[in-house]
Motif scaffolding. Structure first.
Motif, mmCIF file in Angstrom:
data_model
loop_
_atom_site.group_PDB
_atom_site.id
_atom_site.type_symbol
_atom_site.label_atom_id
_atom_site.label_comp_id
_atom_site.label_asym_id
_atom_site.label_seq_id
_atom_site.Cartn_x
_atom_site.Cartn_y
_atom_site.Cartn_z
ATOM 1 N N GLN A 324 0.825 -1.207 0.000
ATOM 2 C CA GLN A 324 0.000 0.000 0.000
ATOM 3 C C GLN A 324 0.861 1.259 0.000
ATOM 4 O OE1 GLN A 324 -3.714 -0.096 -0.047
ATOM 5 N NE2 GLN A 324 -2.935 1.766 -1.011
ATOM 6 N N ASN A 325 1.961 1.250 0.752
ATOM 7 C CA ASN A 325 2.878 2.396 0.735
ATOM 8 C C ASN A 325 3.399 2.660 -0.674
ATOM 9 O OD1 ASN A 325 2.712 2.932 3.483
ATOM 10 N ND2 ASN A 325 4.514 1.718 4.007
ATOM 11 N N ASP A 328 0.683 4.118 -2.917
ATOM 12 C CA ASP A 328 0.465 5.533 -2.605
ATOM 13 C C ASP A 328 1.550 6.408 -3.230
ATOM 14 O OD1 ASP A 328 -1.723 4.727 -1.150
ATOM 15 O OD2 ASP A 328 -0.785 5.002 0.825
ATOM 16 N N HIS A 331 1.052 6.760 -7.003
ATOM 17 C CA HIS A 331 0.045 7.790 -7.304
ATOM 18 C C HIS A 331 0.675 9.179 -7.251
ATOM 19 C CE1 HIS A 331 -3.374 4.929 -5.795
ATOM 20 N NE2 HIS A 331 -2.914 4.584 -6.980
ATOM 21 N N THR A 332 1.536 9.381 -6.272
ATOM 22 C CA THR A 332 2.183 10.687 -6.088
ATOM 23 C C THR A 332 2.978 11.110 -7.316
ATOM 24 O OG1 THR A 332 2.346 10.468 -3.689
ATOM 25 C CG2 THR A 332 3.953 11.894 -4.746
ATOM 26 N N ARG A 467 -0.511 14.385 0.260
ATOM 27 C CA ARG A 467 -1.163 14.125 1.556
ATOM 28 C C ARG A 467 -1.774 15.387 2.154
ATOM 29 N NH1 ARG A 467 3.059 11.534 5.435
ATOM 30 N NH2 ARG A 467 1.202 11.325 6.736
#
Length: 469
Positions: A324-325, A328, A331-332, A467
Motif C-alpha cells: 500500500q505504501n 500511494d 500515485h504521487t 497528503r
C-alpha cells in the motif's frame, strides 16, 4: 551484383571498379529521430544547442532542433562504404553544401551517382545528393573514392544495441513539478560530511527544501569551510553526536518545524531507532517501508522496488502495508493505477515456498479492497514481471506481467540485491524514501550522488503535497 536473397541472409557485397559504369547509382532512406541527434552529439562531442537544447532551438533561426550537418555527411559515407562501391572503398575527398535544415521526423533520401571514372588510378567521382520528403535538396556535394578492384562479399556485422539514456533524466519531470511548490522544511540529520552537507545546501539553492541542519555545529562548520560551502541563512541545531542528532530531528517534526527527515552522515539504524521509538517517535498506523523509484536505462518507465532497506523478513500483514505504501507513492509520481508484481522464484503457488502463498493472499486482499489503488498479480519471477518476451515464452496471461510499475520483493535481502544489481550492472539511478511514518524520510546512501539526493527530496515534496501536508 548482390541479390535480394544475399541481403536477406545478412551479407554485404561490393561492386569492383570494372563492374561500375558512369550513371550507376545507389541510395538509402533514413528518418531522423531524436535518438539519432543524441547519439551523434554523444559520439562527436558536438553539443551545439541548436541540436540538443529545445528551448534555445525554438528561439533560433529555424525554430526547432535540427540535425548536425555531418549527420547527413555520415549517411553519404554509409552509401559509399556499404553499397556503391561498397566494402574496400577508400575515401579521398568530399565536398558538401548544406542547403536546408533537417528536423526530427524528416525523411531523408541519400543518393550517390557515378559521374567520372579514372581508369589509371581506379578512382570514381560521384555526385551526392540528400533530399527531404518533399524531394527538395538538403545537402549536395561530390565525393572522390578509390574503388576496390576485387570482389568482396562478407557477412553483415551485427552491431550492438545502442541504449541512449541521460543519467537522472527520468527524474526531470518530478523535479519540475516539485519546484512549483513552496520549499519543504526538512531536518537534515547529522550532515557532517561533504556529500550530505553539499546536497542539503544544493536543495536550498534550487528552492526545493528549507534545510534545518541538525548536528554538531563545529563539525558542520568545519566541513563547510573545507568544501567552500555557504551556510548563510541556514539554521543549525547543535547536538553532541549522531544519536542526539536523530532525536533532535524527530523532535523538530513533532513540534511542527520540519515536515520531512533526510539522513546525513549516520547509520540508518540510528535515525530509524529515533523514528520508531514508542516514546516520542513518528509511528503511524501503517508499517514503515522503503520504496526505491528507479530510473533504469533499459526499462521504459519508472520502476518502484520495495522493500530493500527496512523490513528484513516481513509477514503477510507487513507486506500488505509495504504494497500500500508503494501504491500511494506511485500515485504521487503520476501513475494512476500502478501494476504491482509480487515477486518469488516461480509463477505458481507452492506451499513449501512461503513467498508464493503470501503473494496469492495479497492478490485476494486486493480483490476484497484491503489493498487499494493498484492492480496486483503474483507470484511472478523477476523476468516475467518486467519482460514481455519472457511472458510470451511462458504463455502467461496477466495485466501486470511484463509491464510492472512496482516490484515487491519477498524479503529485504532479495529487494536489496535487485536494486543494487540494477544500479551497478544496468546503470540505474535510485531515488527513494521511507513511508509509513508521520512524515517521509529521505534515506540516502553514502554512495548516492547529489542528483539522486535531489530526486529523493523531490519525491518527498510531492508526497507531502499529495497528503495535503
Amino acid at each position: 551484383m548482390s541479390s535480394d536473397h544475399d541481403t536477406a541472409l545478412g551479407y554485404i557485397e561490393n561492386r569492383p571498379f570494372d563492374e561500375i559504369a558512369i550513371g550507376d547509382s545507389a541510395e538509402l532512406v533514413r528518418t531522423l529521430t531524436a535518438q539519432d541527434i543524441d547519439a551523434f552529439a554523444a559520439v562527436s562531442g558536438d553539443v551545439n544547442p541548436a541540436h540538443v537544447d529545445q528551448e534555445f532551438a525554438e528561439a533560433d533561426i529555424f525554430h526547432k532542433v535540427i540535425a548536425h550537418g555531418m549527420w547527413g555527411g555520415a549517411l553519404i559515407s554509409n552509401v559509399l562504404g556499404t553499397k556503391l562501391p561498397g566494402p574496400g572503398t577508400i575515401y579521398t575527398n568530399q565536398t558538401l553544401k548544406f542547403l536546408k535544415p533537417v528536423g526530427v521526423g524528416d525523411t531523408v533520401t541519400v543518393r550517390v551517382t557515378v559521374t567520372e571514372k579514372d581508369e589509371e588510378n581506379k578512382r570514381l567521382t560521384l555526385d551526392c545528393i540528400c533530399t527531404n520528403g518533399d524531394d527538395k535538396p538538403v545537402i549536395s556535394g561530390q565525393a572522390v573514392v578509390i574503388a576496390p578492384e576485387k570482389k568482396i562479399k562478407r557477412p553483415r556485422v551485427v552491431m550492438p544495441d545502442l541504449v541512449m539514456h541521460q543519467r537522472g533524466g527520468g527524474y526531470d519531470n518530478l523535479l519540475e513539478e516539485a519546484r512549483k511548490l513552496p520549499p519543504l522544511s526538512v531536518a537534515i540529520v547529522h550532515p557532517c560530511d561533504a556529500d550530505s552537507l553539499a546536497a542539503a545546501l544544493k536543495l536550498r539553492d534550487i528552492g526545493l527544501v528549507e534545510p534545518l541542519l541538525v548536528g554538531p555545529i563545529a563539525r558542520i562548520k568545519d566541513v563547510a569551510a573545507a568544501e567552500a560551502l555557504d551556510l548563510g541563512g541556514v539554521e543549525i541545531i547543535d547536538t553532541e553526536h549522531s544519536h542526539a542528532s536523530a532525536e533532535a530531528a524527530v523532535a523538530l517534526v513533532r513540534d511542527g518545524r520540519a515536515r520531512a527527515l533526510m539522513k546525513g552522515a549516520l547509520h540508518t539504524d540510528e535515525i530509524m531507532s529515533a523514528v520508531v521509538s514508542k516514546q516520542g517517535g513518528l509511528r503511524s498506523e501503517r508499517r514503515m517501508s522503503h520504496v526505491y523509484v528507479m530510473d533504469v536505462p533499459t526499462y521504459p518507465k519508472p520502476l518502484l522496488i520495495t522493500d530493500a532497506a527496512i523490513n528484513i523478513a516481513p509477514d503477510l500483514r507487513t507486506k500488505a502495508d509495504i504494497v500500500q505504501n508503494a501504491i500511494d507513492l506511485a500515485h504521487t509520481i503520476g501513475i494512476a493505477e500502478p501494476k504491482v508484481a509480487l515477486l518469488s522464484a516461480v509463477e505458481t503457488i507452492t506451499p513449501r515456498l512461503q513467498s508464493t502463498v503470501e503473494a496469492g493472499a495479497l492478490c485476494k486482499m486486493a480483490d476484497r479492497g484491503q489493498i487499494k489503488g493498484g492492480v496486483l498479480d503474483g507470484p511472478l519471477a523477476f523476468d516475467n514481471a518486467i519482460s514481455m518476451r519472457a511472458v510470451a515464452t511462458k504463455g502467461i496471461t496477466s495485466p501486470v506481467a511484463g509491464q510492472a510499475d512496482i516490484l515487491v520483493s519477498p524479503d529485504l535481502e532479495a529487494g536489496n540485491m535487485i536494486a543494487k544489481q540494477l544500479m551497478y550492472l544496468a546503470g540505474a539511478e535510485a531515488a527513494g524514501i521511507v513511508l509509513g511514518a508521520q512524515v517521509p524520510i529521505i534515506l540516502t546512501s553514502r554512495a548516492d550522488d547529489t542528483r539522486t539526493r535531489i530526486a529523493s527530496a523531490a519525491i518527498a515534496v510531492l508526497f507531502n503535497k499529495a497528503r495535503g501536508l
